[in-house]
Scaffold this active site. Structure first.
Site, mmCIF file in Angstrom:
data_model
loop_
_atom_site.group_PDB
_atom_site.id
_atom_site.type_symbol
_atom_site.label_atom_id
_atom_site.label_comp_id
_atom_site.label_asym_id
_atom_site.label_seq_id
_atom_site.Cartn_x
_atom_site.Cartn_y
_atom_site.Cartn_z
ATOM 1 N N TYR A 27 7.371 6.171 -9.842
ATOM 2 C CA TYR A 27 6.252 7.051 -9.522
ATOM 3 C C TYR A 27 6.311 7.411 -8.048
ATOM 4 C CZ TYR A 27 1.402 8.687 -9.027
ATOM 5 O OH TYR A 27 0.283 9.430 -8.776
ATOM 6 N N LYS A 58 -0.304 3.096 1.159
ATOM 7 C CA LYS A 58 -0.898 1.785 0.849
ATOM 8 C C LYS A 58 -1.060 0.890 2.095
ATOM 9 C CE LYS A 58 -0.155 2.401 -3.957
ATOM 10 N NZ LYS A 58 0.925 3.053 -4.668
ATOM 11 N N ASP A 85 11.237 5.511 -1.419
ATOM 12 C CA ASP A 85 9.787 5.575 -1.515
ATOM 13 C C ASP A 85 9.265 4.148 -1.384
ATOM 14 O OD1 ASP A 85 7.164 5.638 -2.157
ATOM 15 O OD2 ASP A 85 7.386 6.750 -4.047
HETATM 16 C C1 LIG Z 1 1.000 4.610 -5.031
HETATM 17 C C2 LIG Z 1 2.334 5.219 -4.938
HETATM 18 C C3 LIG Z 1 2.511 6.563 -4.568
HETATM 19 C C4 LIG Z 1 1.367 7.524 -4.405
HETATM 20 O O1 LIG Z 1 0.525 7.175 -3.364
HETATM 21 P P1 LIG Z 1 -0.969 7.794 -3.343
HETATM 22 O O2 LIG Z 1 -1.530 7.306 -2.058
HETATM 23 O O3 LIG Z 1 -1.647 7.259 -4.550
HETATM 24 O O4 LIG Z 1 -0.844 9.267 -3.377
HETATM 25 C C5 LIG Z 1 3.796 7.018 -4.381
HETATM 26 N N1 LIG Z 1 4.853 6.210 -4.555
HETATM 27 C C6 LIG Z 1 4.723 4.924 -4.907
HETATM 28 C C7 LIG Z 1 5.932 4.064 -5.059
HETATM 29 C C8 LIG Z 1 3.455 4.388 -5.131
HETATM 30 O O5 LIG Z 1 3.335 3.126 -5.541
#
Ligand SMILES: *Cc1c(COP(=O)(O)O)cnc(C)c1O
Length: 428
Positions: A144, A267, A239
């Site tokens: 994701y 995060k 990511d």
């Molecule tokens: C949570 C998450 C996102 C998206 O971050 P948001 O602040 O919710 O937009 C993107 N990549 C990874 C790996 C994530 O865990």
């Protein structure tokens, strides 16, 4: 435990907010029932609207790595708020947090702050496309990267070269530039390079996946991606929205000693306020507006409250020489405890763990990609989730999420959790 007021609040919320929630993962669609409404939180605990105390293993989906309402973060926000909450002008604090982040994370010279992980990944991809002057990207099934169009793509079939959108509203035009590979499957990546010569701008990956449960990269997998990218002058994007400042000071790049070209954060970096960021070496970052041609902007980017919270968080992590070791030890303790009681109760399971990310899959076979993650028994997970909730232990309401361990958890909390799992597993 009784969750009566939460149910009432949810009924009211549903009338004015789609599905009653502002982010779908908060709904209990995967497990049934109605979401718990939070009232307050401190340390390892969340207190809900029915005044239940829950041991929290979501921790706002990762940011609360040092516990809820962590005092230095709270103090920093309050102090800043007194002095104005947004200027739309540069502030010294932005440089300070940027300097600190650049000093903690390997292979980056510059960093730009945005407001979410979604924005970070979306901008990283645009930058990669601008820099390489190529259109296509490779992502992995089950990873994701936020909800921007390019990433909401899944495989029509394992062999399909072009992704098909998995949300209405994502156009075929966008979907055709997102190629799908399978996690830990190098051949699937090589086949895409073979079929799309000189067209692939970037590979984007969760270097330790956390959005199909916790799925670690096989030994050598990330290194092999690095080599493939080098051979094709394709950029490798990590990511690290979930893993950044959690796996190690320098994230997965440091943990496994692999070099990414662009790194995305979110995060933890915001200490619980809405922050994302992306970073790279000068050559790439200087491609960004206002000095380069790739446009990217944000009215509230680098917001003083958000930067104050993030700076306090990064300082706390940077100054604590044993934090990542402590987190790992606590998570390993939980891992062993849960493994023992599930085995004693003859439950079929696999536990995946890297550092302070851990997930329990109700399937005895190894979980190493999206397909194997989907093999878990969802009915067992539902019972497990609701059983733990009754015991006052709150894990993510989905079988495809990792648990986030916080340093605020004591060994008593961990024992309490293991006992709860023991009780629940008798009726699975
Ligand atoms: C949570 C998450 C996102 C998206 O971050 P948001 O602040 O919710 O937009 C993107 N990549 C990874 C790996 C994530 O865990």
């Amino acid at each position: 435990m009784i969750y009566q007021r939460s149910s009432q609040l949810f009924a009211e919320a549903e009338k004015v907010i789609p599905g009653g929630v502002n982010s779908p993962v908060r709904a209990f669609k995967g497990v049934g029932g109605t979401p718990i409404f939070a009232k307050s939180a401190k340390g390892a605990y969340v207190y809900d609207e029915d005044d239940n105390r829950l041991i929290d293993y979501i921790n706002s989906w990762g940011p609360m790595i040092l516990g809820h309402a962590f005092q230095p973060v709270v103090d920093a926000i309050i102090e800043k708020a007194q002095k104005g909450t947004s200027f739309g002008m540069p502030t010294e604090l932005e440089t300070k947090i940027a300097e600190l982040a650049v000093s903690m994370v390997p292979n980056i010279d510059k960093i730009r702050f945005v407001n979410s992980g979604t924005e970070a990944c979306m901008s990283a991809i645009r930058l990669a496309r601008g820099f390489t002057q190529r259109d296509k990207i490779i992502k992995f099934a089950g990873c994701y990267h936020g909800h921007s169009d390019s990433f909401l793509i899944q495989a029509g079939s394992g062999a399909s070269t072009f992704g098909t959108p998995n949300s209405p509203g994502v156009t075929q035009g966008t979907a055709k530039d997102t190629l799908l590979a399978n996690y830990n499957d190098l051949d699937s990546v090589k086949a895409l390079f073979e079929a799309n010569q000189n067209e692939i701008a970037a590979i984007i990956i969760e270097p330790v996946a956390g959005n199909m449960g916790c799925v670690p990269p096989n030994e050598g997998f990330l290194q092999a991606l690095r080599q493939i990218c080098d051979a094709h002058t394709t950029l490798l994007i990590f990511d690290e929205v979930m893993t950044g400042f959690r796996m190690a000071k320098g994230g997965v790049q440091e943990l496994y000693n692999v070099k990414a070209d662009i790194v995305c954060f979110g995060k933890v970096i915001g200490g619980g306020l809405p922050v994302g960021a992306f970073a790279a070496r000068n050559e790439i970052m200087n491609y960004l507006s206002p000095i380069g041609p790739v446009y990217q902007a944000g009215t509230l980017s680098g917001n003083p409250l958000a930067m104050a919270a993030g700076y306090a968080m990064l300082q706390a992590l940077n100054n604590d020489t044993t934090i990542f070791k402590r987190l790992e030890e606590k998570t390993a303790y939980l891992h062993q405890g849960i493994e023992k009681v599930l085995t004693a109760n003859k439950i079929l399971f696999t536990i995946n763990r890297v550092g302070s990310m851990i997930s329990v899959h109700f399937d005895a076979n190894p979980v190493y990609d999206f397909q194997t993650a989907k093999n878990g028994d969802n009915d067992t997970f539902k019972k497990f989730f609701h059983g733990l909730l009754q015991e006052g232990v709150y894990i993510a309401p989905s079988a495809y999420e990792t648990w986030f361990i916080t340093d605020a958890l004591t060994y008593e909390d961990l024992d309490f959790t293991i006992n709860a799992v023991a009780k629940v597993s008798k009726s699975l």
